[in-house]
Design an enzyme around this catalytic site. Structure first.
Site, PDB file in Angstrom:
ATOM      1  N   TYR A  40      -8.583  -8.381   3.125  1.00  0.00           N
ATOM      2  CA  TYR A  40      -8.712  -8.980   1.798  1.00  0.00           C
ATOM      3  C   TYR A  40      -8.863 -10.276   1.805  1.00  0.00           C
ATOM      4  O   TYR A  40      -8.787 -11.022   0.777  1.00  0.00           O
ATOM      5  CB  TYR A  40      -7.594  -8.350   1.233  1.00  0.00           C
ATOM      6  CG  TYR A  40      -7.331  -6.989   1.042  1.00  0.00           C
ATOM      7  CD1 TYR A  40      -8.282  -6.339   0.296  1.00  0.00           C
ATOM      8  CD2 TYR A  40      -6.260  -6.533   1.614  1.00  0.00           C
ATOM      9  CE1 TYR A  40      -8.267  -4.936   0.247  1.00  0.00           C
ATOM     10  CE2 TYR A  40      -6.226  -5.090   1.462  1.00  0.00           C
ATOM     11  CZ  TYR A  40      -7.048  -4.372   0.603  1.00  0.00           C
ATOM     12  OH  TYR A  40      -6.811  -2.779   0.571  1.00  0.00           O
ATOM     13  N   HIS A  45     -10.653 -11.126  -5.124  1.00  0.00           N
ATOM     14  CA  HIS A  45      -9.088 -10.856  -5.672  1.00  0.00           C
ATOM     15  C   HIS A  45      -8.084 -11.701  -4.972  1.00  0.00           C
ATOM     16  O   HIS A  45      -7.019 -11.840  -5.226  1.00  0.00           O
ATOM     17  CB  HIS A  45      -9.010  -9.532  -5.608  1.00  0.00           C
ATOM     18  CG  HIS A  45      -8.047  -8.802  -6.524  1.00  0.00           C
ATOM     19  ND1 HIS A  45      -8.115  -9.268  -7.919  1.00  0.00           N
ATOM     20  CD2 HIS A  45      -7.125  -7.786  -6.751  1.00  0.00           C
ATOM     21  CE1 HIS A  45      -7.190  -8.778  -8.602  1.00  0.00           C
ATOM     22  NE2 HIS A  45      -7.003  -7.679  -7.827  1.00  0.00           N
ATOM     23  N   ASN A  92      -0.722  -5.527  -7.259  1.00  0.00           N
ATOM     24  CA  ASN A  92       0.151  -4.718  -8.215  1.00  0.00           C
ATOM     25  C   ASN A  92       1.371  -5.060  -8.568  1.00  0.00           C
ATOM     26  O   ASN A  92       1.947  -4.341  -9.689  1.00  0.00           O
ATOM     27  CB  ASN A  92      -0.451  -3.276  -8.341  1.00  0.00           C
ATOM     28  CG  ASN A  92      -1.767  -3.146  -8.548  1.00  0.00           C
ATOM     29  OD1 ASN A  92      -2.578  -4.060  -8.515  1.00  0.00           O
ATOM     30  ND2 ASN A  92      -2.211  -1.807  -8.464  1.00  0.00           N
ATOM     31  N   ASN A 139      -3.891  -6.995 -13.026  1.00  0.00           N
ATOM     32  CA  ASN A 139      -2.750  -6.324 -12.378  1.00  0.00           C
ATOM     33  C   ASN A 139      -1.636  -7.186 -11.995  1.00  0.00           C
ATOM     34  O   ASN A 139      -0.665  -6.874 -12.150  1.00  0.00           O
ATOM     35  CB  ASN A 139      -3.155  -5.255 -11.623  1.00  0.00           C
ATOM     36  CG  ASN A 139      -4.025  -4.055 -12.215  1.00  0.00           C
ATOM     37  OD1 ASN A 139      -3.870  -3.795 -13.214  1.00  0.00           O
ATOM     38  ND2 ASN A 139      -4.716  -3.279 -11.311  1.00  0.00           N
TER      39      ASN A 139
END
Length: 211
Positions: A40, A45, A92, A139
């Site tokens: 990631y 994000h 999240n 989120n």
């Protein structure tokens, strides 16, 4: 691909100085949002993580100390002491780490917290600073608001639109703009802490063509 923490900006934030800042006054917690894991690392994000790494490199510290479910670093920015943090929880549930860090350092979210994160409602390269507001469907922000019980904290929103592949690496054609917005985020934090929130919002909340 931008390298983690690389600084290309001529803006010099401050002289670094890693120090133990627990239980001292005038501390600011700067949190970048993202997901842990190499897969990631360079995704839209994770723009918050990348921004914190950019700041850390300018301050000559490494965000690697584990505490309160986050990787952290401590430094001085101008006259301020700062704690840089990247939650090791997934996006999240970012609020868990943020709440624990605020409690550990005895900080107030309204006055001492800055959260940096990606924003689908802004074009790639844009930056906006807000003192309060809803999560707008993000989120990570939803988790922080829920954990803190308030929307009253400063946030720096970094645009990623029209990108919809938020968990896929940035395309090569996007990297120049990504690099530029990371420099803007680092400069925005500097202005917030040295000149004040109003000055930072006046400078960075301009729309394209207003300069």
């Amino acid at each position: 691909m931008p390298k983690e923490g690389r600084v290309s900006s001529p803006v010099q934030i401050a002289e670094a100085g890693e120090s133990q800042v627990e239980n001292e006054d005038d501390i600011n917690l700067i949190v970048g949002l993202g997901n842990p894991g190499i897969e990631y690392q360079f995704t839209p994000h994770n723009l918050g993580f990348l921004a914190v790494d950019r700041i850390a490199d300018a301050l000559k510290v490494r965000v690697e100390r584990r505490q309160c479910k986050a990787l952290t670093a401590q430094a001085r920015l101008g006259t301020k002491r700062v704690v840089l943090a990247k939650p090791e929880t997934f996006m999240n549930v970012s609020g868990i780490a943020v709440r624990e860090l605020l409690e550990k350092y005895g900080l107030c979210s309204e006055t001492d917290l800055i959260v940096i994160y990606d924003e689908l409602d802004l074009p790639l390269g844009a930056i906006r600073i807000r003192e309060r507001g809803s999560s707008a469907g993000h989120n990570g922000m939803e988790s922080i608001i829920g954990a803190l019980g308030t929307q009253e904290f400063l946030r720096i929103r970094l645009g990623i639109a029209p990108e919809k592949r938020i968990l896929k690496p940035f395309r090569k054609t996007q990297l120049k703009r990504v690099d530029e917005v990371l420099d803007k985020a680092a400069e925005a934090v500097h202005v917030i802490l040295t000149e004040g929130r109003a000055a930072a919002m006046n400078r960075f909340n301009r729309k394209a063509g207003e300069d």
